[in-house]
Design a protein around this motif. Sequence first.
Motif, short mmCIF file in Angstrom:
data_model
loop_
_atom_site.label_atom_id
_atom_site.label_comp_id
_atom_site.label_asym_id
_atom_site.label_seq_id
_atom_site.Cartn_x
_atom_site.Cartn_y
_atom_site.Cartn_z
N LEU A 231 0.89 -1.20 0.22
CA LEU A 231 0.08 0.06 0.10
C LEU A 231 0.69 1.24 -0.09
O LEU A 231 0.67 2.18 -0.58
CB LEU A 231 -0.88 0.19 1.31
N MET A 232 1.80 1.25 0.60
CA MET A 232 2.89 2.26 0.57
C MET A 232 3.31 2.57 -0.87
O MET A 232 3.37 3.84 -1.30
CB MET A 232 4.24 2.20 1.44
N PHE A 233 3.63 1.65 -1.66
CA PHE A 233 4.03 1.86 -2.98
C PHE A 233 2.75 2.40 -4.06
O PHE A 233 2.77 3.29 -4.61
CB PHE A 233 4.46 0.37 -3.65
N TYR A 234 1.47 1.61 -3.59
CA TYR A 234 0.29 1.84 -4.14
C TYR A 234 -0.01 3.35 -4.07
O TYR A 234 -0.63 3.98 -4.98
CB TYR A 234 -0.74 0.77 -3.72
N ALA A 235 -0.07 3.78 -3.04
CA ALA A 235 -0.59 5.31 -2.54
C ALA A 235 0.29 6.22 -3.44
O ALA A 235 -0.38 7.23 -3.84
CB ALA A 235 -0.43 5.59 -1.16
N VAL A 236 1.70 6.09 -3.40
CA VAL A 236 2.20 6.91 -4.34
C VAL A 236 1.93 7.24 -5.81
O VAL A 236 2.09 8.29 -6.39
CB VAL A 236 4.02 6.87 -4.24
N THR A 237 1.47 6.10 -6.36
CA THR A 237 1.18 6.07 -7.66
C THR A 237 -0.04 7.18 -7.92
O THR A 237 -0.26 7.59 -9.27
CB THR A 237 0.47 4.65 -8.14
N PHE A 238 -0.72 7.58 -7.01
CA PHE A 238 -1.71 8.56 -7.25
C PHE A 238 -1.16 10.00 -7.25
O PHE A 238 -1.92 10.89 -7.43
CB PHE A 238 -2.87 8.40 -6.17
N ALA A 239 0.11 10.18 -6.77
CA ALA A 239 0.54 11.29 -6.61
C ALA A 239 1.17 11.96 -7.88
O ALA A 239 1.09 13.26 -8.05
CB ALA A 239 2.10 11.21 -5.81
N LEU A 240 1.35 11.10 -9.00
CA LEU A 240 1.70 11.67 -10.32
C LEU A 240 0.42 11.06 -11.22
O LEU A 240 -0.09 9.89 -11.38
CB LEU A 240 2.65 11.04 -10.98
N PRO A 241 -0.05 12.16 -12.26
CA PRO A 241 -1.05 11.67 -13.05
C PRO A 241 -0.58 10.61 -14.13
O PRO A 241 -1.53 9.70 -14.37
CB PRO A 241 -1.25 12.95 -14.14
N THR A 243 1.05 8.04 -13.35
CA THR A 243 0.90 6.58 -12.67
C THR A 243 -0.34 6.21 -12.14
O THR A 243 -0.43 5.26 -11.45
CB THR A 243 2.27 6.56 -11.89
N THR A 244 -1.17 7.05 -12.27
CA THR A 244 -2.53 7.01 -11.26
C THR A 244 -3.43 5.67 -11.76
O THR A 244 -3.86 4.99 -10.86
CB THR A 244 -3.49 8.21 -11.58
N ASN A 245 -3.48 5.32 -13.21
CA ASN A 245 -4.11 4.29 -13.68
C ASN A 245 -3.19 2.87 -13.95
O ASN A 245 -3.74 2.20 -14.71
CB ASN A 245 -4.85 4.53 -14.95
N LEU A 246 -2.07 2.81 -13.36
CA LEU A 246 -1.54 1.60 -13.51
C LEU A 246 -2.14 0.19 -13.01
O LEU A 246 -2.96 0.27 -12.09
CB LEU A 246 -0.34 1.71 -12.42
N PRO A 247 -2.28 -0.96 -13.75
CA PRO A 247 -2.77 -1.96 -13.37
C PRO A 247 -2.27 -2.65 -12.06
O PRO A 247 -1.20 -2.15 -11.88
CB PRO A 247 -2.63 -2.94 -14.67
#
Length: 324
Positions: A231-241, A243-247
């Motif tokens: 979840l640490m990794f997953y949460a940061v994906t939303f910080a940049l547009p 990487t927001t929709n990564l599978p």
Amino acid sequence: MGKKLKKTSFIVLPIILGVFLIWYSVSVLTNEDIEAIKTSFKTANYWWVVLSLFFGILSHLSRAYRWQFLLEPLGYKPRFANSVMTVLIAYLLNLFIPRSGEIARAASIKKYENIPFEKAFGTIVAERVADVIMLLFIIGIAFFLQTSLIGDYLFKNNSDSNPYFKIIILVLIPLVGFFSYKFLKKSKHPVIIKIVTFINGLFDGIKSILKMKKKWQFIVHTIFIWVMYVLMFYAVTFALPETTNLPFAAIIVGFVVGGLSMALTNGGLGTYPVFVASALILYNVEDNPARAFGWIMWTAQTIMVITFGSLSFLLIPIYNKYQK
């Protein structure tokens, strides 16, 4: 002299490798690339990074609490605050000297809770066994999710069209692993003996965990710790547009690659951003946002470890002074 040189190399070489990778990764960037990465840093939504760090804190608290389940059967019940601070100190020291944190953790708990060093260190080794098992499990998930990609490379066909491909891979890998282990056990080569000893240690660790009085609590906390890591990794994906929709597959693969890079240099210095970026690029994330993501993720984790580890280093003697 030989042992001293070996010990020095063990400390210095990972740092040199990390610094070299940082230099190399920056040297290949154009001015436009550097400006694009700076823009990603400036426009990132850092509330997601804060959430990521919150998950990280929960994982550390859970790790400290899980330690109690291993120490309790030995007749020790350290104060939770001491468990937390020694864990955080261990993370801090591992940034500078690989594996020194485990020794410092056992030494600190001995000093402040009168738990014999060898017993404390033994429980830390048992913890590491559980963590290795979880990492291998997540690597297995990553591999399973990417069997189609692997199949395309190995067999030059569209493995997605074959519904039995993943089932075959899932059955084949454990069988190959089992028979390889049986074959390796007969080898007398020193390197092979070390590998077999490591595998036997994992099995012994599993057996000891299953024999614990509070094994289910220990297992639940172990799963919780690793879910928090993901979840640490997953949460940061939303910080940049970008990487927001990564599978989900990209999240797991990026997490695994980043985790493995930590073993190459101290705290993933230089390796973590490069490895994570290379994984995200496979999922059509542009080079510069991928690099920015890797650096944001690594920087946030490192600042958290340095901040809380340093505070723990300063506060643990003060806390225990007033507990007497």
